[in-house]
Design a protein around this motif. Structure first.
Motif, PDB file in Angstrom:
ATOM      1  N   PHE A   1       3.298  -3.219  -5.625  1.00 14.70           N
ATOM      2  CA  PHE A   1       3.207  -2.210  -6.678  1.00 14.70           C
ATOM      3  C   PHE A   1       1.770  -1.832  -6.998  1.00 14.70           C
ATOM      4  O   PHE A   1       1.507  -0.715  -7.449  1.00 14.70           O
ATOM      5  CB  PHE A   1       3.902  -2.710  -7.950  1.00 14.70           C
ATOM      6  CG  PHE A   1       5.395  -2.754  -7.824  1.00 14.70           C
ATOM      7  CD1 PHE A   1       6.145  -1.592  -7.851  1.00 14.70           C
ATOM      8  CD2 PHE A   1       6.048  -3.967  -7.675  1.00 14.70           C
ATOM      9  CE1 PHE A   1       7.521  -1.637  -7.730  1.00 14.70           C
ATOM     10  CE2 PHE A   1       7.424  -4.019  -7.544  1.00 14.70           C
ATOM     11  CZ  PHE A   1       8.160  -2.844  -7.572  1.00 14.70           C
ATOM     12  N   THR A   2       0.824  -2.742  -6.771  1.00 21.88           N
ATOM     13  CA  THR A   2      -0.568  -2.441  -7.109  1.00 21.88           C
ATOM     14  C   THR A   2      -1.148  -1.316  -6.250  1.00 21.88           C
ATOM     15  O   THR A   2      -2.195  -0.779  -6.569  1.00 21.88           O
ATOM     16  CB  THR A   2      -1.452  -3.696  -6.967  1.00 21.88           C
ATOM     17  OG1 THR A   2      -1.411  -4.154  -5.620  1.00 21.88           O
ATOM     18  CG2 THR A   2      -0.995  -4.792  -7.906  1.00 21.88           C
ATOM     19  N   LYS A   3      -0.474  -0.970  -5.175  1.00 18.21           N
ATOM     20  CA  LYS A   3      -0.961   0.120  -4.314  1.00 18.21           C
ATOM     21  C   LYS A   3      -0.299   1.463  -4.635  1.00 18.21           C
ATOM     22  O   LYS A   3      -0.563   2.461  -3.975  1.00 18.21           O
ATOM     23  CB  LYS A   3      -0.753  -0.248  -2.853  1.00 18.21           C
ATOM     24  CG  LYS A   3      -1.507  -1.522  -2.466  1.00 18.21           C
ATOM     25  CD  LYS A   3      -1.716  -1.627  -0.996  1.00 18.21           C
ATOM     26  CE  LYS A   3      -2.393  -2.898  -0.607  1.00 18.21           C
ATOM     27  NZ  LYS A   3      -3.779  -2.995  -0.974  1.00 18.21           N
ATOM     28  N   LYS A   4       0.554   1.500  -5.629  1.00 18.53           N
ATOM     29  CA  LYS A   4       1.221   2.748  -6.019  1.00 18.53           C
ATOM     30  C   LYS A   4       0.297   3.528  -6.949  1.00 18.53           C
ATOM     31  O   LYS A   4      -0.252   2.978  -7.907  1.00 18.53           O
ATOM     32  CB  LYS A   4       2.548   2.459  -6.736  1.00 18.53           C
ATOM     33  CG  LYS A   4       3.540   1.690  -5.900  1.00 18.53           C
ATOM     34  CD  LYS A   4       4.024   2.549  -4.765  1.00 18.53           C
ATOM     35  CE  LYS A   4       5.078   1.810  -3.952  1.00 18.53           C
ATOM     36  NZ  LYS A   4       5.515   2.576  -2.823  1.00 18.53           N
TER      37      LYS A   4
ATOM     38  N   GLU B   1      -7.163   2.982  -1.531  1.00 16.79           N
ATOM     39  CA  GLU B   1      -8.559   2.810  -1.119  1.00 16.79           C
ATOM     40  C   GLU B   1      -9.150   4.131  -0.620  1.00 16.79           C
ATOM     41  O   GLU B   1     -10.281   4.476  -0.934  1.00 16.79           O
ATOM     42  CB  GLU B   1      -8.673   1.732  -0.029  1.00 16.79           C
ATOM     43  CG  GLU B   1      -8.345   0.328  -0.491  1.00 16.79           C
ATOM     44  CD  GLU B   1      -6.845   0.061  -0.587  1.00 16.79           C
ATOM     45  OE1 GLU B   1      -6.035   0.774   0.059  1.00 16.79           O
ATOM     46  OE2 GLU B   1      -6.467  -0.856  -1.344  1.00 16.79           O
ATOM     47  N   VAL B   2      -8.371   4.876   0.181  1.00 14.34           N
ATOM     48  CA  VAL B   2      -8.841   6.172   0.703  1.00 14.34           C
ATOM     49  C   VAL B   2      -9.064   7.139  -0.448  1.00 14.34           C
ATOM     50  O   VAL B   2     -10.064   7.874  -0.485  1.00 14.34           O
ATOM     51  CB  VAL B   2      -7.836   6.749   1.728  1.00 14.34           C
ATOM     52  CG1 VAL B   2      -8.212   8.167   2.133  1.00 14.34           C
ATOM     53  CG2 VAL B   2      -7.730   5.844   2.947  1.00 14.34           C
ATOM     54  N   ALA B   3      -8.166   7.153  -1.433  1.00 14.98           N
ATOM     55  CA  ALA B   3      -8.312   8.041  -2.585  1.00 14.98           C
ATOM     56  C   ALA B   3      -9.561   7.682  -3.380  1.00 14.98           C
ATOM     57  O   ALA B   3     -10.297   8.574  -3.834  1.00 14.98           O
ATOM     58  CB  ALA B   3      -7.065   7.957  -3.469  1.00 14.98           C
TER      59      ALA B   3
ATOM     60  N   ALA C   1     -12.654   8.824  -1.615  1.00 23.13           N
ATOM     61  CA  ALA C   1     -12.828  10.272  -1.781  1.00 23.13           C
ATOM     62  C   ALA C   1     -13.194  10.620  -3.214  1.00 23.13           C
ATOM     63  O   ALA C   1     -13.343  11.797  -3.544  1.00 23.13           O
ATOM     64  CB  ALA C   1     -11.541  10.990  -1.376  1.00 23.13           C
ATOM     65  N   LYS C   2     -13.338   9.590  -4.069  1.00 20.50           N
ATOM     66  CA  LYS C   2     -13.685   9.750  -5.481  1.00 20.50           C
ATOM     67  C   LYS C   2     -12.681  10.609  -6.231  1.00 20.50           C
ATOM     68  O   LYS C   2     -13.026  11.360  -7.139  1.00 20.50           O
ATOM     69  CB  LYS C   2     -15.100  10.280  -5.627  1.00 20.50           C
ATOM     70  CG  LYS C   2     -16.145   9.396  -4.965  1.00 20.50           C
ATOM     71  CD  LYS C   2     -17.475   9.524  -5.616  1.00 20.50           C
ATOM     72  CE  LYS C   2     -18.537   8.779  -4.861  1.00 20.50           C
ATOM     73  NZ  LYS C   2     -18.576   7.396  -5.018  1.00 20.50           N
ATOM     74  N   ALA C   3     -11.430  10.493  -5.825  1.00 15.85           N
ATOM     75  CA  ALA C   3     -10.361  11.215  -6.505  1.00 15.85           C
ATOM     76  C   ALA C   3      -9.962  10.458  -7.770  1.00 15.85           C
ATOM     77  O   ALA C   3      -9.951   9.226  -7.798  1.00 15.85           O
ATOM     78  CB  ALA C   3      -9.152  11.345  -5.578  1.00 15.85           C
ATOM     79  N   ALA C   4      -9.659  11.213  -8.808  1.00 15.63           N
ATOM     80  CA  ALA C   4      -9.136  10.599 -10.029  1.00 15.63           C
ATOM     81  C   ALA C   4      -7.687  10.201  -9.756  1.00 15.63           C
ATOM     82  O   ALA C   4      -6.894  11.013  -9.272  1.00 15.63           O
ATOM     83  CB  ALA C   4      -9.218  11.586 -11.176  1.00 15.63           C
ATOM     84  N   VAL C   5      -7.369   8.943 -10.009  1.00 15.09           N
ATOM     85  CA  VAL C   5      -6.028   8.459  -9.718  1.00 15.09           C
ATOM     86  C   VAL C   5      -5.456   7.723 -10.929  1.00 15.09           C
ATOM     87  O   VAL C   5      -6.185   7.124 -11.704  1.00 15.09           O
ATOM     88  CB  VAL C   5      -6.008   7.509  -8.495  1.00 15.09           C
ATOM     89  CG1 VAL C   5      -6.359   8.239  -7.223  1.00 15.09           C
ATOM     90  CG2 VAL C   5      -6.932   6.329  -8.698  1.00 15.09           C
TER      91      VAL C   5
END
Length: 144
Positions: A54-57, A70-72, A75-79
């Motif tokens: 779940f920690t990767k959702k 990690e990829v997001a 890319a410095k995306a707000a998640v």
């Protein structure tokens, strides 16, 4: 010198020593609980959920789709990592359940060890006490 002696008295009070003892034992108990959750219960939950981590959702707020968290982040995306919240709830429930079961088992052993309290011997009733007082007063009045 008075400050230090007062401070020493404060530190050696029974409440402070008991609190310090509780903190140390609580830290040791936390280690046990964490191990049970991480090493025993979480793998079982993982097996039941098909190995979902779940920690990767997450949800990327920029509208793009990323392969992984990690990829997001690279890319410095707000998640929004909603999976961490789900995992925190699962951990909370597991820890709460473990502590509940532990305390329930403790209470059972405590009940077996404590003998039933012996009933206090039954004393005279209120009426009997009043009758004794009346008789004593009569005896004192006739003696005078």
């Amino acid at each position: 010198m008075s400050f230090f002696s007062d401070f020493k008295k404060f530190l050696m009070k029974g409440d402070i020593v008991a609190l310090a003892t509780a903190v140390v034992i609580g830290a040791a108990f936390k280690t046990i609980v964490d191990s049970v959750v991480k090493d025993v219960i979480t793998p079982i939950i993982g097996l039941l959920t098909g190995g979902i981590d779940f920690t990767k959702k997450f949800i990327a707020l920029d509208g793009n789709t990323y392969e992984s968290l990690e990829v997001a982040r690279e890319a410095k995306a707000a998640v929004i990592t909603y999976g961490n919240l789900i995992q925190a709830f699962i951990n909370f429930i597991i820890v709460g359940l473990f502590i509940f079961l532990f305390l329930k088992a403790y209470e059972k052993t405590k009940q077996k060890e404590d003998p039933k309290p012996v009933a206090a011997p039954k004393g005279p009733t209120q009426e009997e006490l009043l009758a004794e007082i009346r008789d004593e007063l009569k005896r004192q009045n006739t003696a005078s």
